[in-house]
Design an enzyme around this catalytic site. Structure first.
Site: not given
Ligand code: ADP
Ligand code: MN
Length: 555
Positions: A303-304, A306, A328, A444
């Site tokens: 879904e995303s 990063v 993100k 989640d």
């Molecule tokens: P998804 O919905 O794809 O799981 P996440 O928000 O969990 O999205 O982000 C995916 C990955 O990106 C995380 O597991 C983490 O490793 C990394 N990540 C996301 N946000 C951050 C952040 N603010 N700082 C460092 N790593 C991040």
């Molecule tokens: Mn995640």
């Protein structure tokens, strides 16, 4: 992308009149664009000034300043020198592709990902964006001049953006599906087989100029709706076949051109990390100085995506950009989001808006949700990323980690039993805070969405988090509890509560069922009861009461 500046797009694509306008802005925005405008530009700006037009009326007020029109004196020999011409040309080309944005090796410029066609598109889109701003200004000017006057002056002819291209609309809809074939006349009027109508000297054949002309004018109505045909249809306008055919050809090719651009934009989403529109958004963040560089991709999920970025300087003093940021990008390919409907559709905060939204907006809403939820958590002092900026479906937040290395997920670190215990108690605490102070359920929560950094646990990924009174909020909470409980029990934390105890500890509810099935049933019954209350009272429930008393409503 790294080698592009705001000026490039304009320079490559600028059609005569446009260039002078662009020059006056990119000098300020992208300092590496040559300060001495090329001769061509000067001539253009002189021409614009001479032929007047509404552009000149507001040029003085142009927020990017007036174009530099100081003339350069040169000898006739210089003008005729081929050598000099070549040099100037080279100079101009070099200036058009300066190394401006220092993007480190990453998905943007790494060898195989260098996609010039997309850069061109980026430039085109940038151009479009500028043109739209120009048009907006033009409209304001038009409005100002016309006021309430019954006779109004139209600036239509000065507009830059072709109606086909105005996809800036926030409510983009897929018009292809619904539109009828624009070139097929609704009811073709035919001349009888004998080839003429009327009698005696009033006979008119199908070749009659006036009839044909009127017919042609009427057929213009069947051009695509975006095609501006003016009000010729309302008057008795007769178009010759020649003119009509030329118009029709133009309408065709314009539509195809627009469709091609549209298609390209949409399709490049799939394979690459982000689509051109998103790249444009990110690029603007760099160009504005808010971000220093985007170094690379940290994670590509369903879904995303990063990215890691180094923070730049804030435009306002009260806001500090963290030295390292995470960007993100919520995916604009819609399929993955379909099954997440239930999180947002039933979320009271978004309920009113959901039904009226198109998929693109729903994706933005995920980003918006993540932002709101992170802010709530930040206010409660829960360790989580700090929101820096939200732009459409792109959320910039502080980076958890250091020197481009993201903090490991809890599932990937091996903690000492001391740290493991510490982490557990911290999470129990955070879950309670989240529920009570933020009025949120993570929904989640698991070792995948908890990072270990600076000797503590950080919560991330809260776009799907909901309020506890969400119709499925308690079920989500129970699932979270199960994940957490299992992880720590397996990890050897002896005092870790089981999922049911954890659920009660977090929610303050007192569900007594001693097995999972009954427990879950009670949860669902509770949700149902609350849902019925909401239906009957038309009020939003703010909290569950812990004692089985009537629920508490928002007034
Ligand atoms: P998804 O919905 O794809 O799981 P996440 O928000 O969990 O999205 O982000 C995916 C990955 O990106 C995380 O597991 C983490 O490793 C990394 N990540 C996301 N946000 C951050 C952040 N603010 N700082 C460092 N790593 C991040
Ligand atoms: Mn995640």
């Amino acid at each position: 992308m790294g080698s592009l500046t705001a000026g490039d797009g304009k320079r490559q694509l600028g059609r005569t009149r446009k260039v002078s306008y662009s020059e006056c802005r990119c000098v300020q925005r992208a300092p590496l664009v040559p300060s001495r405008p090329p001769l061509r530009v000067q001539m253009d700006s002189v021409r614009v000034a001479a032929d007047g037009g509404p552009g000149s009326a507001w040029r003085n007020k142009c927020p990017w300043g007036a174009p530099n029109t100081a003339s350069i004196s040169c000898s006739f020999a210089d003008v005729m020198s081929e050598q000099l011409a070549k040099e100037l040309q080279l100079e101009e080309e070099n200036a058009a592709f300066p190394e401006v944005v220092a993007v480190a090796e990453g998905p943007f410029i790494a060898g195989e990902n260098t996609d010039t066609s997309s850069d061109l598109m980026l430039a085109q889109m940038l151009q479009m964006e500028f043109d739209r701003e120009y048009d907006a200004q033009l409209r304001r000017e038009e409005k100002k001049i016309n006021g309430d006057s019954k006779v109004s002056i139209s600036f239509e002819n000065y507009r830059k953006v072709h109606p086909y291209d105005s996809d800036s609309s926030e409510d983009e809809v897929d018009w292809q599906d619904t539109r009828h074939d624009p070139y097929r006349a609704d009811k073709p009027t035919t001349t009888p087989r004998r080839g003429f109508i009327g009698k005696g000297k009033d006979i008119t054949t199908k070749h009659d100029e006036v009839v044909c002309g009127r017919k042609n004018t009427a057929r213009m109505e069947n051009f695509a709706p975006e095609f501006q045909v003016g009000d010729g249809i309302g008057m008795d306008l007769k178009l010759s076949n020649q003119v009509f055919n030329a118009l029709k050809q133009h309408a065709y090719s314009e539509e195809r051109r627009s469709a091609r651009l549209h298609e390209k934009k949409e399709h490049s989403t799939a394979e690459k990390a982000v689509d051109p529109k998103t790249r444009l958004l990110m690029y603007k963040m760099i160009n504005s100085g808010m971000l220093e560089t985007i170094t690379g991709c940290i994670s590509t999920g369903k879904e995303s995506v990063v990215f890691h970025a180094y923070g730049g300087e804030s435009a306002t003093e009260d806001k500090v950009i963290p030295p390292e940021c995470a960007i993100k990008v919520f995916k604009t390919t819609l399929n993955e989001f379909k099954n997440r409907d239930k999180y947002i559709k039933d979320d009271y905060r978004f309920k009113d808006r959901f039904g009226r939204l198109n998929p693109r907006k729903i994706i933005r809403m995920w980003a918006e949700k993540e932002m709101h939820n992170l802010t709530r958590m930040q206010n409660a002092g829960i360790p989580c990323p700090k929101v820096v900026l939200l732009k459409k479906h792109v959320l910039v937040m502080s980076f958890i980690g250091q020197d481009q290395v993201p903090a490991p997920k809890l599932k990937d670190v091996t903690l000492s039993s001391e740290d493991m215990k510490k982490a557990y108690h911290q999470i129990l605490n955070m879950m309670q805070q989240l529920y009570k102070e933020c009025n949120l359920v993570h929904a989640d929560l698991s070792e995948y969405n908890m990072l270990w950094h600076d000797g503590k646990v950080w919560l991330i990924d809260v776009s799907q988090s909901v309020e506890p009174t969400h119709p499925h909020g308690l079920e989500f909470l129970f699932r979270d509890c199960r994940n957490v409980s299992q992880f720590f029990q397996k990890g050897g934390v002896a005092e870790a509560l089981n999922e049911r105890e954890l659920f009660n500890a977090v929610s303050g509810l007192n569900i007594t069922a001693d097995n999972e099935v009954d427990f879950q049933e009670e949860i669902e019954a509770l949700e149902k009861r609350n849902e019925d209350h909401v239906q009957n009272h038309g009020k939003k429930l703010s909290r569950f009461s812990s004692s089985g008393d009537p629920p508490i409503y928002d007034e």
